[in-house]
Design a protein around this motif. Structure first.
Motif, PDB file in Angstrom:
ATOM      1  N   ASN A  92       0.845  -1.189   0.000  1.00 61.88           N
ATOM      2  CA  ASN A  92       0.000   0.000   0.000  1.00 61.88           C
ATOM      3  C   ASN A  92       0.884   1.244   0.000  1.00 61.88           C
ATOM      4  O   ASN A  92       1.899   1.301   0.699  1.00 61.88           O
ATOM      5  N   LEU A  93       0.490   2.209  -0.812  1.00 61.03           N
ATOM      6  CA  LEU A  93       1.272   3.419  -1.013  1.00 61.03           C
ATOM      7  C   LEU A  93       0.394   4.632  -0.738  1.00 61.03           C
ATOM      8  O   LEU A  93      -0.766   4.669  -1.151  1.00 61.03           O
ATOM      9  N   ILE A  94       0.945   5.600  -0.035  1.00 60.46           N
ATOM     10  CA  ILE A  94       0.225   6.844   0.240  1.00 60.46           C
ATOM     11  C   ILE A  94       0.981   7.995  -0.412  1.00 60.46           C
ATOM     12  O   ILE A  94       2.168   8.208  -0.128  1.00 60.46           O
ATOM     13  N   LEU A  95       0.306   8.703  -1.301  1.00 63.68           N
ATOM     14  CA  LEU A  95       0.867   9.905  -1.911  1.00 63.68           C
ATOM     15  C   LEU A  95       0.214  11.114  -1.252  1.00 63.68           C
ATOM     16  O   LEU A  95      -1.018  11.206  -1.193  1.00 63.68           O
ATOM     17  N   THR A  96       1.028  12.027  -0.771  1.00 61.41           N
ATOM     18  CA  THR A  96       0.509  13.191  -0.059  1.00 61.41           C
ATOM     19  C   THR A  96       0.638  14.444  -0.911  1.00 61.41           C
ATOM     20  O   THR A  96       1.714  14.763  -1.408  1.00 61.41           O
ATOM     21  N   TYR A  97      -0.495  15.129  -1.075  1.00 60.10           N
ATOM     22  CA  TYR A  97      -0.538  16.412  -1.772  1.00 60.10           C
ATOM     23  C   TYR A  97      -0.810  17.510  -0.749  1.00 60.10           C
ATOM     24  O   TYR A  97      -0.952  17.232   0.444  1.00 60.10           O
ATOM     25  N   ASP A  98      -0.897  18.732  -1.177  1.00 58.15           N
ATOM     26  CA  ASP A  98      -1.042  19.839  -0.229  1.00 58.15           C
ATOM     27  C   ASP A  98      -2.305  19.736   0.609  1.00 58.15           C
ATOM     28  O   ASP A  98      -2.287  19.987   1.816  1.00 58.15           O
ATOM     29  N   ASN A  99      -3.428  19.348  -0.027  1.00 57.46           N
ATOM     30  CA  ASN A  99      -4.697  19.357   0.704  1.00 57.46           C
ATOM     31  C   ASN A  99      -5.438  18.024   0.688  1.00 57.46           C
ATOM     32  O   ASN A  99      -6.594  17.960   1.108  1.00 57.46           O
ATOM     33  N   PHE A 100      -4.790  16.979   0.191  1.00 59.74           N
ATOM     34  CA  PHE A 100      -5.440  15.665   0.150  1.00 59.74           C
ATOM     35  C   PHE A 100      -4.381  14.593  -0.037  1.00 59.74           C
ATOM     36  O   PHE A 100      -3.191  14.895  -0.236  1.00 59.74           O
ATOM     37  N   SER A 101      -4.812  13.339   0.023  1.00 57.37           N
ATOM     38  CA  SER A 101      -3.895  12.225  -0.185  1.00 57.37           C
ATOM     39  C   SER A 101      -4.512  11.222  -1.146  1.00 57.37           C
ATOM     40  O   SER A 101      -5.732  11.180  -1.337  1.00 57.37           O
ATOM     41  N   VAL A 102      -3.658  10.408  -1.740  1.00 61.56           N
ATOM     42  CA  VAL A 102      -4.082   9.351  -2.653  1.00 61.56           C
ATOM     43  C   VAL A 102      -3.575   8.027  -2.099  1.00 61.56           C
ATOM     44  O   VAL A 102      -2.378   7.883  -1.823  1.00 61.56           O
ATOM     45  N   SER A 103      -4.471   7.075  -1.913  1.00 60.11           N
ATOM     46  CA  SER A 103      -4.065   5.750  -1.443  1.00 60.11           C
ATOM     47  C   SER A 103      -4.023   4.802  -2.630  1.00 60.11           C
ATOM     48  O   SER A 103      -4.892   4.838  -3.503  1.00 60.11           O
ATOM     49  N   ILE A 104      -2.994   3.946  -2.652  1.00 54.23           N
ATOM     50  CA  ILE A 104      -2.791   3.019  -3.755  1.00 54.23           C
ATOM     51  C   ILE A 104      -2.618   1.608  -3.219  1.00 54.23           C
ATOM     52  O   ILE A 104      -1.831   1.376  -2.298  1.00 54.23           O
ATOM     53  N   ASN A 105      -3.361   0.680  -3.776  1.00 50.55           N
ATOM     54  CA  ASN A 105      -3.237  -0.740  -3.464  1.00 50.55           C
ATOM     55  C   ASN A 105      -2.708  -1.412  -4.729  1.00 50.55           C
ATOM     56  O   ASN A 105      -3.405  -1.482  -5.738  1.00 50.55           O
ATOM     57  N   ALA A 106      -1.457  -1.876  -4.692  1.00 57.75           N
ATOM     58  CA  ALA A 106      -0.840  -2.507  -5.863  1.00 57.75           C
ATOM     59  C   ALA A 106      -0.264  -3.854  -5.458  1.00 57.75           C
ATOM     60  O   ALA A 106       0.443  -3.961  -4.461  1.00 57.75           O
ATOM     61  N   SER A 107      -0.574  -4.882  -6.237  1.00 58.05           N
ATOM     62  CA  SER A 107      -0.089  -6.208  -5.856  1.00 58.05           C
ATOM     63  C   SER A 107      -0.053  -7.166  -7.030  1.00 58.05           C
ATOM     64  O   SER A 107      -0.850  -7.069  -7.966  1.00 58.05           O
ATOM     65  N   LYS A 108       0.888  -8.113  -6.932  1.00 54.43           N
ATOM     66  CA  LYS A 108       0.933  -9.248  -7.849  1.00 54.43           C
ATOM     67  C   LYS A 108       0.764 -10.556  -7.083  1.00 54.43           C
ATOM     68  O   LYS A 108       0.955 -11.640  -7.646  1.00 54.43           O
ATOM     69  N   ILE A 109       0.389 -10.459  -5.795  1.00 53.72           N
ATOM     70  CA  ILE A 109       0.218 -11.672  -5.000  1.00 53.72           C
ATOM     71  C   ILE A 109      -1.185 -11.770  -4.388  1.00 53.72           C
ATOM     72  O   ILE A 109      -1.462 -12.688  -3.629  1.00 53.72           O
ATOM     73  N   TRP A 110      -2.049 -10.828  -4.697  1.00 62.09           N
ATOM     74  CA  TRP A 110      -3.461 -10.946  -4.349  1.00 62.09           C
ATOM     75  C   TRP A 110      -4.288 -10.219  -5.409  1.00 62.09           C
ATOM     76  O   TRP A 110      -3.775  -9.382  -6.153  1.00 62.09           O
ATOM     77  N   ASN A 111      -5.549 -10.564  -5.481  1.00 59.08           N
ATOM     78  CA  ASN A 111      -6.474  -9.916  -6.404  1.00 59.08           C
ATOM     79  C   ASN A 111      -7.334  -8.913  -5.656  1.00 59.08           C
ATOM     80  O   ASN A 111      -7.588  -9.066  -4.456  1.00 59.08           O
ATOM     81  N   SER A 112      -7.790  -7.919  -6.374  1.00 53.84           N
ATOM     82  CA  SER A 112      -8.745  -6.981  -5.803  1.00 53.84           C
ATOM     83  C   SER A 112      -9.686  -6.511  -6.903  1.00 53.84           C
ATOM     84  O   SER A 112      -9.249  -6.227  -8.020  1.00 53.84           O
ATOM     85  N   GLU A 113     -10.962  -6.461  -6.592  1.00 54.41           N
ATOM     86  CA  GLU A 113     -11.953  -5.937  -7.528  1.00 54.41           C
ATOM     87  C   GLU A 113     -12.475  -4.581  -7.068  1.00 54.41           C
ATOM     88  O   GLU A 113     -13.492  -4.090  -7.562  1.00 54.41           O
TER      89      GLU A 113
END
Length: 332
Positions: free
Chosen positions: A215-236
């Motif tokens: 899981n990756l968190i990108l921080t901007y000035d007034n908000f954040s973006v969460s990222i779920n990236a994987s090659k060992i589990w699936n997500s829909e």
């Protein structure tokens, strides 16, 4: 048409060729492989006469082509792209372009000196529905945040669990989930919102020593973006951008089939914004069409824009890898 060569004979190369030929702007003229037999076998799939190269140097100086699409293993991208650029040819370089920012800096420098283009192949940002997603961001008003996801189980993880070290899970080949699938989400974030102010990665380590997901968190000035990236589990779980005046939802971050707008004041109502996407076997057609346009028009502004995306992505991936001890050979 743009006469081009290819490095790498895997499925992604075949997909790019299919998309490129479908635009009627490209013509495959040369195939490189270390094995002449492998190159001939790949070239035999196409009707036209195709030259065979087993040396990068001869491909780089082949007068019959003006561009090369590179989809070799990640750890070879820098070396291959450098030689082709020095030969005065445009390079379409599969993601991740390079292992680190230093390599990327050098490649962009060579491209500018030679008067050619280096473009990292982020296909999804050229898709019609991604453009619709981006074009509707102002409708949301103040952005509150986003969730971007790309988690897809790889059958090669089964091999990793048996003690093998597949390239995509091998740091020696510049592998790992962050640079394989995570970059799609990061590139989307950079294209939508610009370069983040900070980034933090929480990897799930696997026996090969690489990150299988995280899981990756990108921080901007007034908000954040969460990222779920994987090659060992699936997500829909779909990807979303949410703001003061609504939410935009796409089922996937690549090959986007739908774009839906949710009005917070109209519960249960869904406004469909998307258009019909390209057929699966032509899902690289849109990027191929754009790269042909850029080369034909020598569109420097577009190249600068795509360079900015690549630099934003490599800053995140390199920083997050180093912070978690995910070092490639040249970094140890």
């Amino acid at each position: 048409m743009i006469s081009f060569g290819i490095i790498g004979t895997g499925w992604i190369t075949a997909s790019f060729i299919a998309g490129a030929h479908a635009t009627s702007k490209w013509n495959l003229a040369t195939v490189y492989s270390r094995s002449a037999e492998s190159a001939k076998h790949f070239a035999a799939k196409y009707d036209q006469k195709i030259n065979i190269h087993t040396e990068i140097s001869s491909l780089a100086t082949d007068p019959s082509i003006s561009a090369v699409y590179i989809a070799s293993p990640n750890s070879y991208h820098y070396k291959h792209a450098k030689e082709i650029l020095e030969g005065g040819k445009h390079v379409i370089l599969e993601k991740p372009a390079t292992s680190n920012a230093k390599e990327l800096d050098e490649l962009f420098k060579i491209a500018k000196e030679k008067g050619v283009f280096l473009i990292e192949a982020y296909r999804h940002i050229h898709e019609v529905n991604f453009k619709i997603l981006k074009g509707n961001l102002p409708r949301l008003g103040k952005i509150y945040g986003a969730s971007l996801n790309y988690a897809q189980y790889s059958s090669r993880y089964d091999n990793a669990l048996k003690g093998e070290v597949p390239n995509i899970f091998n740091l020696e080949y510049a592998g790992g989930a962050l640079v394989d699938l995570g970059v799609y989400c990061i590139a989307a974030a950079v294209e939508l919102f610009g370069e983040p102010r900070q980034s933090q990665y929480f990897p799930v380590m696997i026996p090969t020593g690489a990150d299988g997901g995280g899981n990756l968190i990108l921080t901007y000035d007034n908000f954040s973006v969460s990222i779920n990236a994987s090659k060992i589990w699936n997500s829909e779980v779909p990807s979303e951008v949410y703001g003061e005046k609504g939410t935009l939802v796409v089922p996937t971050i690549t090959d986007i089939a739908r774009v839906v707008y949710l009005d917070p004041k109209k519960k249960g109502e869904r406004e469909e914004l998307g258009k019909e996407k390209e057929k699966e076997h032509l899902n690289l057609k849109e990027e191929a069409a754009e790269y042909a346009r850029v080369i034909e028009e020598m569109d420097l502004e577009a190249v600068k824009k795509y360079e900015k995306v690549s630099r934003g992505v490599i800053k995140v991936t390199e920083g997050c890898r180093r912070a978690n001890g995910l070092l490639f050979p040249m970094e140890k």
